[in-house]
Design a protein around this motif. Structure first.
Motif, mmCIF file in Angstrom:
data_model
loop_
_atom_site.group_PDB
_atom_site.id
_atom_site.type_symbol
_atom_site.label_atom_id
_atom_site.label_comp_id
_atom_site.label_asym_id
_atom_site.label_seq_id
_atom_site.Cartn_x
_atom_site.Cartn_y
_atom_site.Cartn_z
ATOM 1 N N LYS A 200 20.552 16.410 9.059
ATOM 2 C CA LYS A 200 20.988 15.249 9.830
ATOM 3 C C LYS A 200 21.859 15.692 11.006
ATOM 4 N N ARG A 201 22.022 14.764 11.938
ATOM 5 C CA ARG A 201 22.915 14.991 13.067
ATOM 6 C C ARG A 201 24.247 14.299 12.768
ATOM 7 N N ILE A 202 25.357 15.028 12.976
ATOM 8 C CA ILE A 202 26.694 14.468 12.753
ATOM 9 C C ILE A 202 27.386 14.361 14.104
ATOM 10 N N ARG A 203 27.850 13.189 14.442
ATOM 11 C CA ARG A 203 28.376 12.934 15.783
ATOM 12 C C ARG A 203 29.898 12.929 15.871
ATOM 13 N N VAL A 204 30.579 12.928 14.719
ATOM 14 C CA VAL A 204 32.046 12.879 14.716
ATOM 15 C C VAL A 204 32.579 13.940 13.753
ATOM 16 N N ARG A 205 33.627 14.629 14.157
ATOM 17 C CA ARG A 205 34.238 15.631 13.287
ATOM 18 C C ARG A 205 34.787 14.986 12.017
ATOM 19 N N ILE A 206 34.858 15.772 10.950
ATOM 20 C CA ILE A 206 35.422 15.320 9.674
ATOM 21 C C ILE A 206 36.882 15.748 9.654
ATOM 22 N N SER A 207 37.811 14.789 9.681
ATOM 23 C CA SER A 207 39.234 15.119 9.761
ATOM 24 C C SER A 207 39.904 15.206 8.397
ATOM 25 N N GLY A 208 39.253 14.675 7.360
ATOM 26 C CA GLY A 208 39.867 14.721 6.030
ATOM 27 C C GLY A 208 38.861 14.378 4.956
ATOM 28 N N LYS A 209 39.208 14.702 3.706
ATOM 29 C CA LYS A 209 38.296 14.459 2.594
ATOM 30 C C LYS A 209 38.085 12.961 2.349
ATOM 31 N N GLY A 210 38.956 12.114 2.892
ATOM 32 C CA GLY A 210 38.802 10.676 2.707
ATOM 33 C C GLY A 210 37.913 10.013 3.735
ATOM 34 N N VAL A 214 28.964 9.617 8.875
ATOM 35 C CA VAL A 214 27.710 8.929 9.185
ATOM 36 C C VAL A 214 26.676 9.971 9.606
ATOM 37 N N LEU A 215 25.553 10.007 8.898
ATOM 38 C CA LEU A 215 24.487 10.965 9.158
ATOM 39 C C LEU A 215 23.389 10.278 9.972
ATOM 40 N N HIS A 216 23.007 10.891 11.085
ATOM 41 C CA HIS A 216 22.034 10.293 11.991
ATOM 42 C C HIS A 216 20.727 11.083 11.989
ATOM 43 N N SER A 217 19.621 10.362 12.097
ATOM 44 C CA SER A 217 18.298 10.968 12.240
ATOM 45 C C SER A 217 17.877 10.907 13.700
ATOM 46 N N ASP A 218 17.043 11.874 14.121
ATOM 47 C CA ASP A 218 16.486 11.814 15.466
ATOM 48 C C ASP A 218 15.273 10.897 15.525
ATOM 49 N N ARG A 222 14.564 5.683 11.531
ATOM 50 C CA ARG A 222 15.433 5.930 10.391
ATOM 51 C C ARG A 222 16.857 5.499 10.726
ATOM 52 N N ARG A 223 17.433 4.681 9.875
ATOM 53 C CA ARG A 223 18.772 4.166 10.137
ATOM 54 C C ARG A 223 19.832 5.212 9.778
ATOM 55 N N PRO A 224 21.004 5.150 10.410
ATOM 56 C CA PRO A 224 22.110 6.043 10.040
ATOM 57 C C PRO A 224 22.475 5.875 8.569
ATOM 58 N N TYR A 225 22.938 6.964 7.980
ATOM 59 C CA TYR A 225 23.209 6.985 6.540
ATOM 60 C C TYR A 225 24.675 7.352 6.318
ATOM 61 N N PRO A 226 25.499 6.433 5.779
ATOM 62 C CA PRO A 226 26.914 6.740 5.533
ATOM 63 C C PRO A 226 27.088 7.516 4.233
ATOM 64 N N LEU A 227 28.041 8.453 4.252
ATOM 65 C CA LEU A 227 28.285 9.305 3.094
ATOM 66 C C LEU A 227 29.773 9.617 3.028
#
Length: 285
Positions: A200-210, A214-218, A222-227
């Motif tokens: 997947k494509r990730i558009r925002v850095r992960i700043s913390g474990k909390g 959001v995972l994006h497909s090209d 396909r809709r974005p997938y939150p995780l």
């Protein structure tokens, strides 16, 4: 403190306290390869010179605690260690964000890291056993020009979620992401959880474990997938790919149309994005 804890248990505890893993502590200790730290974190007792290296690199750590398991972890403390999520590093920076899992590796006869390849049929097993040395040892291993130095892993692409960028059965070559805070926004990543291996494509850095990631497909269908970030066990950044798919010769009519669009002053990228966003579900792509 667990009286039955070993030196390797305490080294694991220390790394969790500082938000480090095998790759980052290898860099801090100045070792050329990370194979030594992987072996220690998987249960091999460290040598005396290695213990000295660790104590020199971490002057706040008590030698009595590390070697004998006596007293608190940090010099001057009277209680237990502060959780890594609440602790700043000695340099004053926020701690590294990752799953805290040890990445299992294999090395060649010279001690250099191999590049393991995870084919589609092994990805369900990889999601469950990615940090088990026995499982990783059975994966096929390759050498790819341009990827000889560093920790790389290859994954076979499954499905069409990243088309037209990547196609089914392409092979992506990835580097291990040690600190999720430093991932490159808009790049493509292999995201490993205990349930799946996703590209997947990730558009925002992960700043913390909390964080919610959001995972994006090209593929525009396909809709974005939150995780939740806590569900991620490994992140691998795509650095290149191998494909047997060769695009056909460009359509002269389409190329001419793009030239006209640009001549009229429209941005080709904006036009393409508008077409993709408004494509019908049954449109050919």
């Amino acid at each position: 403190m667990d009286k039955n804890a070993t030196v390797t248990d305490r080294i694991n505890e220390m790394l969790q306290h500082y938000g480090l893993n095998a790759n980052s502590v290898t860099h801090k200790l100045g070792y050329a390869t990370n194979s030594k730290m992987y072996k220690i974190l998987q249960g091999t007792e460290p040598s005396f010179p290695t213990l000295v290296d660790i104590l020199r690199a971490f002057p706040d750590v008590s030698s009595s605690w590390l070697v004998l398991g006596e007293g608190p972890m940090l010099l001057g403390e009277t209680g237990g260690a502060v959780p890594a999520a609440e602790k700043k590093t000695t340099a004053g920076r926020a701690p590294v964000v990752n799953s805290g899992h040890v990445v299992a590796i294999t090395v060649d006869k010279d001690g250099d890291d191999n590049m393991e390849m995870v084919p589609i049929h092994a990805q369900a097993g990889y999601a469950l056993q990615h940090n088990e040395a026995v499982f990783v040892q059975d994966l096929p291993r390759y050498r790819v020009p341009g990827f000889e130095h560093g920790k790389f892993r290859a994954f076979e692409v499954a499905g069409d979620s990243m088309e037209p960028t990547l196609n089914h059965r392409d092979i992506v070559v990835c580097s291990y992401v040690d600190n999720w805070r430093l991932l490159v926004p808009d790049d493509i990543y292999v995201v490993v959880t205990t349930e799946s291996v996703m590209l997947k494509r990730i558009r925002v850095r992960i700043s913390g474990k909390g964080d919610e990631v959001v995972l994006h497909s090209d593929n525009p269908h396909r809709r974005p997938y939150p995780l939740d970030a806590t569900d991620i066990t490994e992140l691998w950044r795509v650095r290149g790919y191998i494909s047997t798919y060769l695009p056909s010769a460009p359509d002269v009519t389409v190329e001419r149309l793009w030239e006209v669009i640009e001549a009229l002053g429209f941005d080709k990228g904006e036009v393409r994005r508008h077409l993709m966003e408004n494509a019908t579900p049954n449109a050919t792509h």
